[in-house]
Design an enzyme around this catalytic site. Sequence first.
Site, PDB file in Angstrom:
ATOM      1  CE  LYS A 275      -2.048   4.743   6.893  1.00 57.98           C
ATOM      2  NZ  LYS A 275      -3.171   5.387   7.552  1.00 57.98           N
TER       3      LYS A 275
ATOM      4  NE  ARG B 266      10.146  20.450 -12.386  1.00 57.05           N
ATOM      5  CZ  ARG B 266      10.144  21.287 -13.411  1.00 57.05           C
ATOM      6  NH1 ARG B 266      10.354  20.843 -14.630  1.00 57.05           N
ATOM      7  NH2 ARG B 266       9.944  22.583 -13.212  1.00 57.05           N
TER       8      ARG B 266
ATOM      9  CD  GLU C  62     -11.799   6.304   5.189  1.00 59.51           C
ATOM     10  OE1 GLU C  62     -11.213   5.278   5.550  1.00 59.51           O
ATOM     11  OE2 GLU C  62     -11.327   7.110   4.379  1.00 59.51           O
TER      12      GLU C  62
ATOM     13  NE  ARG D 203      -2.510   1.120   3.581  1.00 64.55           N
ATOM     14  CZ  ARG D 203      -3.229   0.960   4.688  1.00 64.55           C
ATOM     15  NH1 ARG D 203      -4.508   0.624   4.602  1.00 64.55           N
ATOM     16  NH2 ARG D 203      -2.702   1.126   5.887  1.00 64.55           N
TER      17      ARG D 203
HETATM   18  N1  PXG Z   1      -9.256   4.896   7.245  1.00 62.81           N
HETATM   19  C1  PXG Z   1      -8.366   5.895   7.431  1.00 62.81           C
HETATM   20  C2  PXG Z   1      -8.685   7.247   6.922  1.00 62.81           C
HETATM   21  C3  PXG Z   1      -7.140   5.635   8.064  1.00 62.81           C
HETATM   22  O1  PXG Z   1      -6.259   6.618   8.227  1.00 62.81           O
HETATM   23  C4  PXG Z   1      -7.832   3.337   8.358  1.00 62.81           C
HETATM   24  C5  PXG Z   1      -9.016   3.649   7.703  1.00 62.81           C
HETATM   25  C6  PXG Z   1      -7.602   1.916   8.787  1.00 62.81           C
HETATM   26  O2  PXG Z   1      -6.651   1.307   7.925  1.00 62.81           O
HETATM   27  P1  PXG Z   1      -5.764   0.085   8.418  1.00 62.81           P
HETATM   28  O3  PXG Z   1      -4.951  -0.278   7.223  1.00 62.81           O
HETATM   29  O4  PXG Z   1      -4.937   0.572   9.571  1.00 62.81           O
HETATM   30  O5  PXG Z   1      -6.683  -0.987   8.826  1.00 62.81           O
HETATM   31  C7  PXG Z   1      -6.854   4.338   8.531  1.00 62.81           C
HETATM   32  C8  PXG Z   1      -5.519   4.054   9.164  1.00 62.81           C
HETATM   33  C9  PXG Z   1      -3.787   6.862  14.492  1.00 62.81           C
HETATM   34  C10 PXG Z   1      -3.770   6.704  13.019  1.00 62.81           C
HETATM   35  O6  PXG Z   1      -2.822   7.438  15.035  1.00 62.81           O
HETATM   36  C11 PXG Z   1      -4.525   5.741  12.393  1.00 62.81           C
HETATM   37  C12 PXG Z   1      -4.527   5.622  11.006  1.00 62.81           C
HETATM   38  C13 PXG Z   1      -3.751   6.487  10.317  1.00 62.81           C
HETATM   39  C14 PXG Z   1      -2.998   7.433  10.956  1.00 62.81           C
HETATM   40  C15 PXG Z   1      -2.974   7.551  12.327  1.00 62.81           C
HETATM   41  O7  PXG Z   1      -4.766   6.446  15.124  1.00 62.81           O
HETATM   42  N2  PXG Z   1      -5.371   4.652  10.466  1.00 62.81           N
END
Ligand code: PXG
Length: 283
Positions: free
Chosen positions: A149, A104, A182, A51
Amino acid sequence: MAAIYLNGKLVDRADAVVSVYDHGFLYGDGVFEGIRVYNGKIFKHQEHIQRLYESARAILLEIPLPPESLMQAIEQTVRAFGKPDGYIRVVITRGPGNLGIDPRKCEPQVIVIVDDIQLYPKELYESGLEIVTAATIRNHSNALNPRIKSLNYLNNILAKLEAIRAGCLEAIMLNTKGEVAECTADNIFLVKNGIVKTPPPDAGILLGITRNTILDLARADGIPTLECALTRLDVYTADECFLTGTGAEVIPVVKVDARPIGSGKPGPITRQLRQRYQTLVRE
Ligand code: PXG
């Protein structure tokens, strides 16, 4: 103590610094991953790395080492951390350039931090979360696709602030069509008439790795699953609701917008899937 890897070597916290000219800092130009270590084992390492490289590719950011080498660097940092359980934050920034947005001249920076994880209070896994719907809409997929992400998390942070101001820890974000997308850092699931439902990829969501794992675990237990568009009405009339994420794992939701969901207590399928997940991560 945290272990930190910066551009090829392990460094002390005091030396773990990036330039104020880094476009990750100036513009949120970069990508990241959050990964868990359980019993010394990196959970879904390959999936997170894939990812990360796809997020980077989507923003034309070339990670300056191949996936296998980055995985080794992460393993090295986990070993240096020394504890069996922890949280890994991998960050790739566009790197230092000049003050304009033109990337760049930038040279990407590779950062791995392994530290203790800040967990939700344990009681919440028993009692369930209360959440609200945020007024802040999830980014449109044709603007900044939520599948990326990226370091640009303001969209989610604004919704998180709405949650906090409502006395909650999470918020549901709707997409531009008004469908449930979400939560700010978690994916959302409903259970209705024995079917486990979650918004599909084209609802404009991060394709959570925990989300995928839960879909797999449900199917393995013979529970029917459905990825389909969901509205707030579906949430309010669901039998059960829960959230999934690397940090949160599987956490029940018992109230949304001050309305009790189902019995108002964590439901049996939520409990079953949480238990399965807890077993899997420590296998
Ligand atoms: N949706 C979003 C917008 C996320 O940022 C998830 C779903 C869950 O994805 P995973 O792959 O972890 O099952 C995320 C990810 C935190 C924190 O500190 C959590 C995420 C990202 C950044 C910080 O709680 N979760």
